[in-house]
Write an enzyme that holds these catalytic residues in place. Structure first.
Site, PDB file in Angstrom:
ATOM      1  N   ASP A  97       0.858  -1.187   0.000  1.00  0.00           N
ATOM      2  CA  ASP A  97       0.000   0.000   0.000  1.00  0.00           C
ATOM      3  C   ASP A  97       0.892   1.234   0.000  1.00  0.00           C
ATOM      4  OD1 ASP A  97      -2.100   1.735   0.135  1.00  0.00           O
ATOM      5  OD2 ASP A  97      -2.916   0.991   2.025  1.00  0.00           O
ATOM      6  N   ILE A  98       1.214   1.720  -1.215  1.00  0.00           N
ATOM      7  CA  ILE A  98       2.166   2.819  -1.372  1.00  0.00           C
ATOM      8  C   ILE A  98       1.515   4.072  -1.968  1.00  0.00           C
ATOM      9  CG2 ILE A  98       4.140   1.253  -1.537  1.00  0.00           C
ATOM     10  CD1 ILE A  98       4.062   1.657  -4.583  1.00  0.00           C
ATOM     11  N   LYS A  99       0.380   3.898  -2.641  1.00  0.00           N
ATOM     12  CA  LYS A  99      -0.421   5.009  -3.209  1.00  0.00           C
ATOM     13  C   LYS A  99       0.410   6.019  -3.992  1.00  0.00           C
ATOM     14  CE  LYS A  99      -4.174   4.784   0.200  1.00  0.00           C
ATOM     15  NZ  LYS A  99      -3.581   3.855   1.203  1.00  0.00           N
ATOM     16  N   ARG A 100       1.260   5.525  -4.863  1.00  0.00           N
ATOM     17  CA  ARG A 100       2.051   6.422  -5.705  1.00  0.00           C
ATOM     18  C   ARG A 100       1.176   7.041  -6.790  1.00  0.00           C
ATOM     19  NH1 ARG A 100       4.863   5.764  -1.592  1.00  0.00           N
ATOM     20  NH2 ARG A 100       6.993   4.964  -1.671  1.00  0.00           N
TER      21      ARG A 100
END
Length: 294
Positions: A97-100
Site C-alpha cells: 500500500d504505497i499510493k504512488r
C-alpha cells in the site's frame, strides 16, 4: 497476456475467504514482551510474523502499508523488506500500500522499486488522480502476468466527497470516470476468472451507490477498505462482491489489536488475530448469503 496473479487472488478468495490482513504495524501495537529486548526492526518483524503465521490459512492476502515503516527510517524499511520477503517465502499474496501517483520517469522508478528487488510485491496501490499517464509506466510489469495494481477510485474517507463526487457535464461522478478508465486499461490483461489485474480501491462506507458501482465495474477486482474501524458493516461489504468474490476486504487495527479488545494476555496476540480474521470472514460470508436470499 492473461493475468496469472488475479487468477491466483481469485482462487485464494474461493479457498480462504475475502479477508485481507492489513499489516499497518505501529510500534504502539506491539506487546511489551516483544518490544522490551528488541530493536524496532526486530520487534515489528516478530509481531508481523506471528500475525502472518496465525492467519495465513484464513486470509486471501496481506496488505503492508509502507507509511508505518517509513516513519521509523531505515529500521522500519528493513522491517518492511523482511515482512514482504517472509510473505513471499510462504507464497502468500502481497499488496504494497504505497499510493504512488507521479508520472513518467519518476513513476518508472516507483514501479522498479516496488515490483522488483527488496520491496517487491504482487500488487501495489496507485493514485490515478493526476491522470492515466500516472498508471501507464506500470503496465510493462502487468502485461507479463504476475503483477497487478489497485487504483484509488472511490475511497472510504469522508473527504472523498470533496473531489471524487464532483459531476462532469454528463452527470457522472469523477470516481465513475476514473473507475471506467482504469477498467478499460486493464481489459487486455483479463484473467481466466473474468477480472483484470488492474483493480480498484472501493470503500464500503458510502453504500448508496454500491450496487451500481459493482454493476458497471463488472470486471474490476476491488480492494475494499472501511470495514470495522471506519464504520463499514458486513452487509455493506456484501454489496461490492460478486457471489462472495471479486474483492478482498481489508482490516488492519481490528485484527492487529484484537488481543486488546478481548482483554486477552498479550502473549495471545496472534491467537486473537486469528479469531478475529475468522469472525470477520464468516460474518461477511453470511452477509453475502443473506443478500443472495433477498
Amino acid at each position: 497476456m492473461r493475468s496469472r496473479i488475479i487468477d491466483k487472488l481469485y482462487k485464494r478468495v474461493e479457498e480462504r475467504g475475502v479477508v485481507c490482513v492489513g499489516l499497518d504495524t505501529s510500534l504502539d501495537y506491539i506487546p511489551k514482551f516483544i518490544k522490551n529486548s528488541k530493536s524496532a526492526r526486530e520487534a515489528i518483524f516478530e509481531f508481523n510474523k506471528g500475525i502472518i503465521d496465525a492467519t495465513e490459512d484464513v486470509a486471501s492476502c496481506f496488505k503492508v502499508q509502507i507509511a508505518y515503516y517509513e516513519a521509523l527510517g531505515i529500521e522500519g524499511l528493513l522491517a518492511y523488506r523482511d515482512t514482504l520477503k517472509y510473505l513471499k517465502e510462504k507464497d502468500l499474496i502481497t499488496i504494497a500500500d504505497i499510493k504512488r501517483g507521479d508520472i513518467a520517469a519518476t513513476a518508472k522508478m516507483y514501479a522498479k522499486a516496488h515490483f522488483e528487488g527488496d520491496f517487491e510485491a504482487d500488487f501495489i496501490t496507485l493514485n490515478p488522480y493526476m491522470g492515466m499517464d500516472s498508471i501507464e509506466p506500470y503496465i510493462s510489469y502487468i502485461e507479463k502476468g504476475d503483477k497487478g495494481i489497485f487504483s484509488l477510485v472511490r475511497t472510504s474517507n469522508e473527504g472523498a466527497k470533496d473531489i471524487e463526487y464532483i459531476k462532469d457535464k454528463d452527470g457522472k461522478n469523477v470516481y465513475d470516470v476514473v473507475g471506467k478508465k482504469v477498467l478499460d486499461l486493464g481489459m487486455k490483461f483479463i484473467g481466466g476468472c473474468g477480472y483484470t489485474p488492474m483493480g480498484g480501491v472501493i470503500g464500503c462506507t458510502h453504500i448508496e451507490e454500491g450496487a451500481k458501482i459493482r454493476e458497471y465495474l463488472k470486471e474490476m477486482f476491488f480492494l475494499i477498505p472501511g470495514y470495522g474501524a471506519q464504520g463499514g458493516k458486513a452487509e455493506d461489504v456484501a454489496m461490492y462482491l460478486n457471489n462472495g468474490n471479486g474483492g478482498v476486504v481489508n482490516s488492519s487495527r481490528g485484527i492487529l489489536l484484537a488481543y486488546r479488545k478481548n482483554g486477552a494476555d498479550e502473549k495471545d496476540y496472534a491467537k486473537c488475530a486469528r479469531q478475529e480474521a475468522i469472525r470477520m470472514r464468516d460474518e461477511i460470508k453470511m452477509a453475502v448469503l443473506n443478500r443472495g436470499n433477498l
